[in-house]
Motif scaffolding. Structure first.
Motif, PDB file in Angstrom:
ATOM      1  N   SER A 131       4.933  -4.597  -1.739  1.00 20.59           N
ATOM      2  CA  SER A 131       4.058  -4.620  -2.788  1.00 20.59           C
ATOM      3  C   SER A 131       2.887  -3.533  -2.565  1.00 20.59           C
ATOM      4  CB  SER A 131       3.458  -5.904  -2.891  1.00 20.59           C
ATOM      5  OG  SER A 131       2.615  -6.607  -2.002  1.00 20.59           O
ATOM      6  N   ASP A 132       2.619  -3.515  -1.241  1.00 21.74           N
ATOM      7  CA  ASP A 132       1.543  -2.378  -0.850  1.00 21.74           C
ATOM      8  C   ASP A 132       2.091  -0.962  -1.023  1.00 21.74           C
ATOM      9  OD1 ASP A 132      -0.221  -4.347  -0.487  1.00 21.74           O
ATOM     10  OD2 ASP A 132       0.069  -4.414   1.795  1.00 21.74           O
ATOM     11  N   GLN A 165       3.632  -0.257  -3.519  1.00 20.78           N
ATOM     12  CA  GLN A 165       3.792   0.323  -5.167  1.00 20.78           C
ATOM     13  C   GLN A 165       2.149   0.318  -5.582  1.00 20.78           C
ATOM     14  OE1 GLN A 165       6.456   1.210  -6.328  1.00 20.78           O
ATOM     15  NE2 GLN A 165       7.451   0.800  -4.539  1.00 20.78           N
ATOM     16  N   PRO A 220      -2.109 -10.682  -2.774  1.00 20.70           N
ATOM     17  CA  PRO A 220      -1.655  -9.314  -2.176  1.00 20.70           C
ATOM     18  C   PRO A 220      -2.714  -8.179  -2.629  1.00 20.70           C
ATOM     19  CG  PRO A 220       0.146 -10.497  -3.245  1.00 20.70           C
ATOM     20  CD  PRO A 220      -1.109 -11.403  -3.590  1.00 20.70           C
ATOM     21  N   SER A 248      -2.174  -5.453  -3.993  1.00 15.10           N
ATOM     22  CA  SER A 248      -1.892  -4.884  -5.175  1.00 15.10           C
ATOM     23  C   SER A 248      -2.642  -5.713  -6.549  1.00 15.10           C
ATOM     24  CB  SER A 248      -0.256  -5.098  -5.551  1.00 15.10           C
ATOM     25  OG  SER A 248       0.114  -6.318  -5.332  1.00 15.10           O
ATOM     26  N   GLU A 249      -2.540  -7.044  -6.106  1.00 18.32           N
ATOM     27  CA  GLU A 249      -3.269  -7.937  -7.275  1.00 18.32           C
ATOM     28  C   GLU A 249      -4.738  -7.693  -7.044  1.00 18.32           C
ATOM     29  OE1 GLU A 249      -1.852 -11.732  -7.770  1.00 18.32           O
ATOM     30  OE2 GLU A 249       0.188 -11.282  -7.087  1.00 18.32           O
ATOM     31  N   ASP A 302      -1.790  -7.172   6.556  1.00 21.27           N
ATOM     32  CA  ASP A 302      -1.222  -6.305   5.372  1.00 21.27           C
ATOM     33  C   ASP A 302      -1.606  -4.668   5.591  1.00 21.27           C
ATOM     34  OD1 ASP A 302       0.385  -8.208   4.620  1.00 21.27           O
ATOM     35  OD2 ASP A 302      -0.554  -8.797   3.008  1.00 21.27           O
TER      36      ASP A 302
END
Length: 1246
Positions: A614-615, A617, A1181, A1183-1184, A1236
């Motif tokens: 996810s990171d 993206q 995450p 991304s959120e 992360d």
């Protein structure tokens, strides 16, 4: 005898059994017990438990049923562990401290070892918690790197380290007594005592013999028998005293009494030898780098490090001094090769088997230097807030804050240090972190040599002189003469067809400013503006335009630079948002070839592979990847750290052709380009918009020009709107860089760290700061002057204060106080609006200056300079006997009588009256009279200046001048005590309290002076002169003592205020001893008071780890914002409690006198990322997470990284206090944060 009969009893029935019913407590249940003597009832909960009989249990288990014993498995029932022999462990026993050591005796010339000598050690019982000496034993291995907050630091170099004997003597003595000055002459409780001071004999008049001095050694008077015996004994006390007295020397033989008298008189009146001037100490030594070093390889036949190129002259000079173990300050231009000096120091330390510390101002630079030095030397470690790599290496790279913490904590790494390299020393000008450099330089021990690397600064010698005086060692200053790659500065005016490919030269490579190029740019801009107005109407503004205009300007400029092969280029933009806009707007620009695109793609894949799916993206990652494929890059604090490193690495490879960056890219990151472009010459400094300073411009422009690749570097200033003024451009382009300035300030951490060590004082730290250097550098001269004045005071004759002269000292003090009070009032008058209005042309004033004493003058002209007003005044004076104005003596006041002090005894010419024109400062105006003349100032000044010429010197003054002089002379004769003056309160309407009280005090002093009796004595003039000379000497001595004392420190009042804050909060006691709360605060890296108060108030213990982390984000977040309404109630209450604690601390600070208001102190907290950090700690995450706040991703990452460091410091503090629960929570919080992309490993460390 009766025979008994045997009775046969029936068998027992159920009722005959020995049973007893027992009630079980209060439960209502019963039990039958077959035990004799059982109780009728039990305890409330039944019978107490009893252990089984061990003997019965053993018989039942082992004797009655032995079948379960493992008879056939002896290997399981009987085991034997063979002990491993370790003879070396016998040598690990800690023995008693060694009382002596062997010291090598060497030949003074060759250094050959001639033998060894055993020397006794005095400090064998020292420890890290009691001593600052390097001879103390090392601490535990686990604390060898970071030290411990409870340990003492090592003794700072440059301070006089007390010996063990002195320290023990000082501890044993309750108070230090000076047996010459502090002895009492009156016993406690007595009214009178004995004066043991030797009686001074009055000096005889010239030509007369002092009979008492002649007869004193003969001891003609009677005395006690003991005294006579003492005189007769050879070693008697009396004889010793007599012989030691300067006035009791034996009489020399002379042919006549006259010879003896003349010899004595000549001895008395012979002038003493003039004192020898103190030799000027030179600590900063400039090194000549203009001439080549021809004998370099003869002096250093086997260098510790060799390069594939020939070092420059300044590099060779620095290497020569490093070989001599000297400290150097290298102030060189950007890209000149300062790193060569650091590399040689690291190689030299490895050769000597010592260690080197390389400090940098920013973490990114530390990571880059770690990669470079690791590739060169291999044995290199890195210490930052969140990374610890190879701490045992000989070269450690760290930020300056880490080194400061190690110094305060007494890290054993300091023992092995040979060099400390300070890179980018000009960062000391940073208002927030500049104090760290000064603290580290002050705290470094004496055995550590210093290497300072900096860009060119105008006051390098002054800064090196401060360090030299601080460490008491010479600092060799090595500066470069010119840049290795000269720069050319151009103006670019727009994207019109006429000027889209034209650059207007502003400053050439030789430093010549071209006004022709500037005016050509102005004309081109005018043509462009006029055509723009004709096309779109005449009301178009001349501002910089929007994104469309920016895109057109950059497309035109980059196309021109690409044609000229002047890529890569760095575009400096002073806004993160504009950086992103400009890069995103160039959608049609593609500067890379297919092979370069492939290389960029592979590099991106390899670097981003370490991120989770996810990171990879993230919008910023995808956008940056698309820009990089086209040869564009963005670099600012809002970019994710891993993306910034990718951009830097691709730029250093030449794959990023255009880089849009903010000012931070130029701070230490050694990545030069072919061309540098300035988007604007104005920036926002946090409070207002202003032009770039010359130092800022030089720092950024210095990135242009790659050594060995480009003959010259190109610097381009974009003129999107109007062309800047020539004066502003000239000042910015040709101005000098910013000077190194002290940003020293007191912090609670510094105060607590020094208070916990008895031998160190905060006053010593302040005294050695760079801010105090201008006033402290003359300390030696002040000490010598004080000694000379002390000797002079002894030789001065005491004034006779008998009879009417008894109030002479009071008369003198009244006069001095009256003069000082009038000066204060006059200063307030000059500073007032009405006072300045009254000082207009034609006003008659009383002038008091070096040349004039109470002389009348009339103001001819009033002008203003950069600092104050200047009054051109015609002043009365004596006609000089000599035409040379240099031979005119300064006016010296005589003996003041009451009329002189109370009024202004005006100057009256003794001979022919003359006049002069003087430019007076406001302080030269002693009084403003009520008289105003009508004068023609310009005509008088023209006539006076004409008569100053040689051929008109004999001409008589004009009628206008003569009239004014006669009016002034008539006014002075009519009012010898001074004409009427303007009253500050009534006439000038000054209602200031100091002015009103000063006027009342002046009138009171005037009454006291008029009533003085000493002025009626015929001896008044002579005795007054003696008293004045004596008082002036004493006043000068007091001034020198003040300058040498701690009371003259600028920050001393603030220090006392901060100590009072610590005392009020309970961090130190009344004696200044640091208590437990103070020791906890020492372990904090920032916000020490707030964090300690939160810990001791148990405000964090009841919260969960993720909630604690979210609340603490308010202490490290740099972007202001609202907390939001969707926070859990626990976090809202926590935020309110943190603010309440901060408010309480702020109120204590205000109550103790600090200038910072409560609102300012609480305003330092920013809770805008509380929700973001809370969600991150719960596992959301990234991304959120990015969508929860408008804060740039890079700032969010920086906040979480700093928060993890704060959690670790809180964990250590909790362990120090004995709070294992809070310590475990902080450990958990740090673990939750470290994951992360936020804590992705740096590409430079892989």
């Amino acid at each position: 005898m009766m025979e008994t009969e045997r009775l046969v009893l029936p068998p027992p029935g159920p009722l005959d059994l020995p049973l007893r019913a027992v009630e079980l407590g209060c439960t209502g249940r019963w039990a039958l017990l077959n035990e004799p003597g059982a109780p009728e009832s039990t305890l409330p909960h039944g019978l107490p438990p009893c252990a089984p009989d061990l003997q019965q249990e053993a018989e039942q288990l082992f004797l009655s049923s032995p079948a379960w014993l493992p008879l056939h498995g002896l290997e399981h029932s009987t085991r034997k562990w063979q002990r491993k022999m370790d003879p070396w462990s016998l040598f690990a026993v800690l023995g008693a401290p060694v009382p002596s050591d062997l010291q090598a005796q060497r030949h003074p010339t060759t250094g050959q070892i001639l033998g060894y000598k055993e020397v006794l050690l005095e400090n064998t019982d020292l420890s890290a918690t009691t001593s600052l000496s390097l001879h103390r034993p090392p601490g535990p291995i686990s604390q060898s790197l970071w030290g411990n907050p409870t340990q003492y630091p090592f003794w700072p170099g440059g301070m006089d380290e007390p010996t063990i004997t002195e320290m023990s003597t000082q501890e044993e003595a309750e108070e230090e007594i000076d047996f010459e000055k502090d002895l009492l002459t009156i016993p406690p409780g007595f009214k009178k005592g004995v004066d043991f001071a030797p009686k001074d004999h009055p000096a005889p008049a010239p030509g007369l013999l002092s009979l008492s001095r002649l007869l004193e050694p003969l001891d003609l008077g009677g005395g006690d028998d003991d005294e006579r015996e003492a005189v007769g004994q050879p070693g008697g006390t009396r004889r010793d005293t007599v012989s030691a007295s300067p006035c009791s020397a034996p009489l020399a033989r002379a042919s006549s009494l006259e010879d003896l008298v003349l010899k004595e008189v000549s001895t008395v009146v012979s002038p003493s030898e003039p004192p020898k001037p103190l030799a000027q100490e030179q600590w900063a030594i400039p090194v000549d780098v203009t001439s080549p070093v021809g004998d370099f390889y003869r002096l250093i036949p086997q260098p510790a490090f060799q390069w594939p190129f020939e070092p420059d002259v300044f590099q060779k000079q620095a290497i020569l001094h490093l070989e001599r173990h000297d400290s150097v300050f290298v102030a060189a231009h950007t890209s000149a090769g300062k790193t060569v000096v650091a590399e040689y120091a690291i190689a030299l330390a490895q050769k000597h088997m010592t260690r080197t510390v390389y400090t940098s101002p920013i973490k990114a630079l530390s990571n880059q230097k770690f990669r470079d030095f690791r590739n060169t030397f291999g044995d290199v470690g890195l210490l930052t807030g969140d990374v610890q790599l190879h701490p045992e290496a000989s070269c450690l790279i760290m930020t300056t804050e880490i080194l400061r913490s190690m110094l305060y904590s007494g890290s054993d790494v300091i023992r092995d240090l040979e060099w400390v390299i300070f890179d980018e020393v000009h960062y000391i000008n940073d208002a927030e972190r500049g104090v760290v450099w000064e603290e580290v330089l002050i705290m470094l021990p004496d055995h550590v040599s210093i290497i300072l690397l900096s860009a060119t600064v105008p006051n390098a010698l002054e800064f090196a002189d401060w360090i030299g005086r601080l460490k008491r060692r010479q600092i060799y200053v090595i500066s470069t003469v010119a840049r290795p790659v000269p720069l050319e500065h151009y103006l670019f005016t727009g994207n019109s067809p006429k000027t889209q490919g034209e650059l207007f030269l502003l400053l050439d490579s030789r430093g010549t400013f071209h006004t022709k190029g500037y005016y050509a740019a102005v004309e081109a801009k005018k043509d462009r503006m006029s055509k723009h107005a004709q096309t779109f109407g005449a009301k178009q503004p001349t501002h910089q335009g929007g994104p469309a205009q920016d895109r057109g300007v950059y497309l035109s400029l980059l196309a021109s630079l690409r044609t000229r092969a002047q890529l890569p280029v760095v575009v400096f933009t002073f806004s993160r948002g504009r950086c992103d806009e400009q890069a995103s707007g160039l959608t049609s620009l593609d500067l890379t070839t297919s092979s370069e695109k492939s290389e960029i793609h592979l590099f991106l894949q390899r670097c981003l592979a370490r991120l989770r799916g996810s990171d990879r993206q993230l919008p910023q990652v995808l956008h940056m990847s698309e820009l990089l494929h086209r040869g564009l890059g963005v670099h600012h604090s809002g970019i994710l750290p891993i993306l910034k490193e990718i951009v830097e690495m691709l730029f250093s490879r030449g794959l990023v052709k255009v880089l849009f960056a903010t000012e931070t890219f130029a701070m230490g990151v050694n990545m030069p380009a072919r061309t540098v472009v300035f988007d604007s010459m104005r920036k926002h400094d946090g409070s207002t918009f202003r032009d770039l300073l010359p130092g800022e411009y030089v720092q950024m422009a210095g990135r242009a020009g790659r050594r060995g690749l480009d003959p010259t570097g190109t610097v381009i200033l974009l003129c999107k709107g109007r062309v800047p003024e020539m004066v502003d451009l000239h000042r910015m382009v040709t101005g000098k860089p910013s000077q190194l300035q002290s940003q020293f300030r007191l912090t609670y951490t510094m105060i607590l760290n020094l208070l916990r060590v008895d031998a160190l004082r905060v006053e010593d730290m302040m005294k050695r700061s760079f801010s105090e250097f201008p006033s402290r550098k003359d300390s030696k001269a002040h000490e010598q002057a004080l000694d000379e004045l002390t000797k002079k005071l002894v030789t001065l004759e005491e004034p006779d204060l008998t009879g009417q002269l008894v109030d002479l000292p009071e008369y003198y003090s009244w006069g001095e106080e009256l003069t000082e009070t009038r000066s204060l009032i006059q200063q307030r008058v000059i500073e007032s609006v009405n006072g300045l209005k009254s000082l207009s042309a034609g006003r008659v004033v009383v002038v008091q200056s070096r040349e004039h004493h109470n002389a009348l003058g009339v103001i001819l002209q009033v002008s203003s300079n950069s600092t104050s007003r200047v009054f051109t005044t015609l002043v009365l004076c004596d006609k000089p006997m000599s035409e040379d104005p240099q031979e005119r003596g300064s006016a010296s006041p005589g003996v003041p009588y009451p009329d002189d002090l109370v009024g202004f005894k005006l100057f009256l010419p003794e001979g022919p009256c003359d006049h002069t024109v003087a430019k007076l400062q406001p302080r030269d105006v002693a009084a403003i009279t009520t008289k105003v003349f009508r004068v023609n100032g310009e005509k008088i000044l023209e006539d006076f200046s004409k008569r100053q010429q040689l051929k008109f010197k004999k001409d008589p003054p004009s009628a206008a001048v003569t009239t004014v002089v006669q009016e002034l002379l008539r006014l002075a004769q009519a009012h010898p005590a001074g004409p009427p003056t303007l009253d500050p309160v009534n006439d000038l309407q000054l209602k200031d309290v100091s002015v009103v009280e000063g006027g009342l005090r002046a009138r009171k002093l005037e009454e006291l002076i008029r009533g003085a009796q000493c002025v009626h004595s015929p001896r008044f003039p002579a005795q007054y002169l003696k008293l004045r000379e004596r008082m002036q000497v004493q006043k000068e001595m007091e001034r020198l003592r003040f300058l040498l004392s701690d009371q003259s420190l600028l920050l001393l009042p603030e220090y006392h205020q901060r100590v009072e804050v610590l005392r009020t909060l309970g961090y130190v006691d009344e004696a200044g001893t640091v208590k437990l709360a103070g020791r906890v605060a020492c372990a904090m890296s920032s916000h020490e008071l707030l964090l300690t108060e939160l810990m001791f108030d148990n405000a964090l213990s009841a919260l969960r780890p993720e909630e604690i982390a979210a609340l603490l984000s308010g202490l490290v977040c740099q972007s202001p914002g609202d907390t939001g309404e969707q926070l859990p109630s626990t976090l809202k209450q926590g935020v309110d409690r943190v603010r309440a604690v901060a408010k309480r601390i702020g109120e204590v600070q205000v109550a103790c006198g600090l200038n910072q208001t409560v609102e300012e102190f609480v305003g330092e907290l920013n809770f805008g990322l509380v929700g973001v950090v809370y969600e991150w700690a719960q596992g959301m995450p990234f991304s959120e997470l990015a969508g929860l706040s408008g804060t740039p991703e890079g700032l969010v990452v920086r906040c979480i990284q700093r928060l993890a460091e704060m959690c670790r410091s809180l964990r250590g503090a909790a362990r120090l206090v004995g709070e294992p629960v809070l310590g475990a929570k902080m450990e958990t919080a740090a673990t939750l944060l470290r994951r992360d992309i936020v804590f992705a490993a740096s590409l430079y460390t892989q």
